[in-house]
Scaffold this motif. Structure first.
Motif, mmCIF file in Angstrom:
data_model
loop_
_atom_site.group_PDB
_atom_site.id
_atom_site.type_symbol
_atom_site.label_atom_id
_atom_site.label_comp_id
_atom_site.label_asym_id
_atom_site.label_seq_id
_atom_site.Cartn_x
_atom_site.Cartn_y
_atom_site.Cartn_z
ATOM 1 N N ARG A 39 0.828 -1.226 -0.011
ATOM 2 C CA ARG A 39 -0.072 0.123 0.074
ATOM 3 C C ARG A 39 0.800 1.175 -0.034
ATOM 4 O O ARG A 39 0.661 2.142 -0.717
ATOM 5 N N ALA A 40 1.987 1.215 0.887
ATOM 6 C CA ALA A 40 2.744 2.335 0.837
ATOM 7 C C ALA A 40 3.636 2.559 -0.392
ATOM 8 O O ALA A 40 3.906 3.655 -0.808
ATOM 9 N N PHE A 41 4.286 1.435 -0.889
ATOM 10 C CA PHE A 41 4.936 1.734 -2.121
ATOM 11 C C PHE A 41 3.695 2.024 -3.331
ATOM 12 O O PHE A 41 4.289 2.942 -4.224
ATOM 13 N N ASN A 42 2.711 1.361 -3.375
ATOM 14 C CA ASN A 42 1.898 1.523 -4.500
ATOM 15 C C ASN A 42 1.191 2.996 -4.499
ATOM 16 O O ASN A 42 0.858 3.726 -5.731
ATOM 17 N N LEU A 43 1.255 3.604 -3.624
ATOM 18 C CA LEU A 43 0.814 5.335 -3.415
ATOM 19 C C LEU A 43 1.678 6.028 -4.246
ATOM 20 O O LEU A 43 1.272 6.718 -5.112
ATOM 21 N N HIS A 44 2.892 5.795 -4.158
ATOM 22 C CA HIS A 44 4.166 6.596 -5.074
ATOM 23 C C HIS A 44 4.042 6.024 -6.298
ATOM 24 O O HIS A 44 3.961 6.723 -7.370
ATOM 25 N N LEU A 45 3.846 4.705 -6.749
ATOM 26 C CA LEU A 45 3.885 4.258 -7.918
ATOM 27 C C LEU A 45 2.827 5.027 -8.617
ATOM 28 O O LEU A 45 2.988 5.106 -9.993
ATOM 29 N N ARG A 46 1.423 4.672 -8.286
ATOM 30 C CA ARG A 46 0.135 5.219 -8.751
ATOM 31 C C ARG A 46 0.251 6.621 -9.133
ATOM 32 O O ARG A 46 0.115 7.120 -10.337
ATOM 33 N N ARG A 47 0.848 7.531 -8.373
ATOM 34 C CA ARG A 47 0.840 8.904 -8.568
ATOM 35 C C ARG A 47 1.838 9.112 -9.605
ATOM 36 O O ARG A 47 1.648 10.074 -10.898
ATOM 37 N N TRP A 48 2.914 8.591 -9.792
ATOM 38 C CA TRP A 48 3.984 8.633 -10.792
ATOM 39 C C TRP A 48 3.406 8.345 -11.920
ATOM 40 O O TRP A 48 3.888 9.105 -13.107
#
Length: 336
Positions: free
Chosen positions: A309-318
């Motif tokens: 969840r924490a990593f995917n937040l940054h991945l999704r935004r990018w």
């Protein structure tokens, strides 16, 4: 008598078609295999394009073969009219960087549309002191005439397998109030390098079983090859044209906020790629993020499973930002 059969060192690739012109290449660390490493990111990437996931052969591991495969894939993907995006996790990040470094040494640049690095390992000197101590007896025996690297490797691997199985099944020993010996601490640190997330008690049984099966399936000579090849990673600042960027493509570098058990953040590669003012020299169009869990807790090295969840937040935004025409991420550093 026929000569012994040579094992093909090329990685195995699995492709799933998605929407859009981007084509992602997911490059895992040493263990687990690609599908398990990126299991909780696969759907996210598929929503933005086609996804190819790599798995390394169990019988062997050759840096040159994997890097050459990545280089050919990038060129072929661009030639087919798609936009290649490299996604490297841990040692996989080092493989992506090495492909870029070799192209730069030739005065070229891989035709990437994007680059994502998660806790990238770039060379042995990036490792935390405990991991260096772990590797030292193995490499010393490799270099010694008539040396026996298998003995220290197998001694360590058996302990690591027991520790990893315990972590995968029921959490790390500290969670049960147990103390760890120095040797156990070293092998637990290896688990952060080899198994994204380390403690995997909340993973679904299918993924947990597959990771355990992978650890059991890699033979001694295959595991040794993976360990020994680590010291062949030269780091992104080596070779010809080292004063030039690796790529102008939009880049995202994600670091776990608790990398210190696995990587020293003062290493020749980590010390550059964790700081925006230094990273811009290699990746001028980059975003650097330190990842924390949603409750503010620290996140370990390459913890794509447990802390998805924490990593995917940054991945999704990018992915959303770089997918918009005419928009690219700026150079930033922030706490996640």
């Amino acid at each position: 008598m026929s000569p012994p059969r040579r094992i093909d060192p090329a990685p195995v690739a699995r492709t799933v078609r998605g929407r859009g012109p981007r084509h992602f290449l997911l490059v895992p660390g040493l263990v687990p295999d690609g599908p398990e490493t990126f299991w909780r990111q696969h759907r996210l990437f598929c929503a933005h394009g086609t996804v190819t996931t790599l798995t390394y052969p169990y019988e062997t591991f050759e840096l040159d073969a994997v890097v050459e495969w990545i280089t050919r894939w990038a060129s072929a993907t661009r030639a087919s009219g798609n936009d290649p995006v490299l996604v490297g996790c841990s040692v996989g990040g080092g493989l992506c960087l090495e492909a870029l470094r070799r192209a730069r040494a030739k005065g070229e640049e891989l035709p990437l549309a994007g680059l994502i690095l998660v806790s990238p390992f770039t060379c042995v000197d990036d490792l935390a002191p405990l991991l260096k101590r772990l590797l030292k007896p193995i490499l010393e025996e490799v270099d010694k005439a008539g040396g026996d690297p298998i003995t220290p490797y197998e001694r360590g691997r058996q302990f690591f397998k027991q520790l990893a199985a315990r972590a995968l099944a029921a959490g790390v020993p500290e969670a049960k109030g147990l103390s760890l010996t120095p040797a156990a601490m070293m092998w637990r640190s290896v688990s952060w390098l080899l198994i994204p997330g380390g403690s995997s008690e909340q993973q679904e049984a299918k993924v947990r079983t597959q990771i355990e099966r992978t650890i059991e399936s890699i033979p001694t000579h295959g595991g040794m090859a993976r360990v020994v090849e680590l010291r062949r990673f030269p780091g992104p600042d080596s070779g010809a044209n080292a004063d030039k960027p690796l790529t102008q493509a939009p880049s995202l570098v994600l670091w776990g906020s608790k990398e210190r058990h696995t990587l020293t953040m003062d290493g020749p590669g980590t010390g550059v790629l964790c700081r925006p003012d230094h990273a811009c020299r290699l990746l001028p169009n980059s975003e650097i993020q330190w990842v924390y869990d949603v409750d503010g807790a620290e996140v370990p090295h390459a913890s794509l499973l447990k802390h998805a969840r924490a990593f995917n937040l940054h991945l999704r935004r990018w992915l959303v930002r770089t997918g918009k025409p005419g928009r690219q991420p700026g150079l930033t550093a922030a706490r996640g």
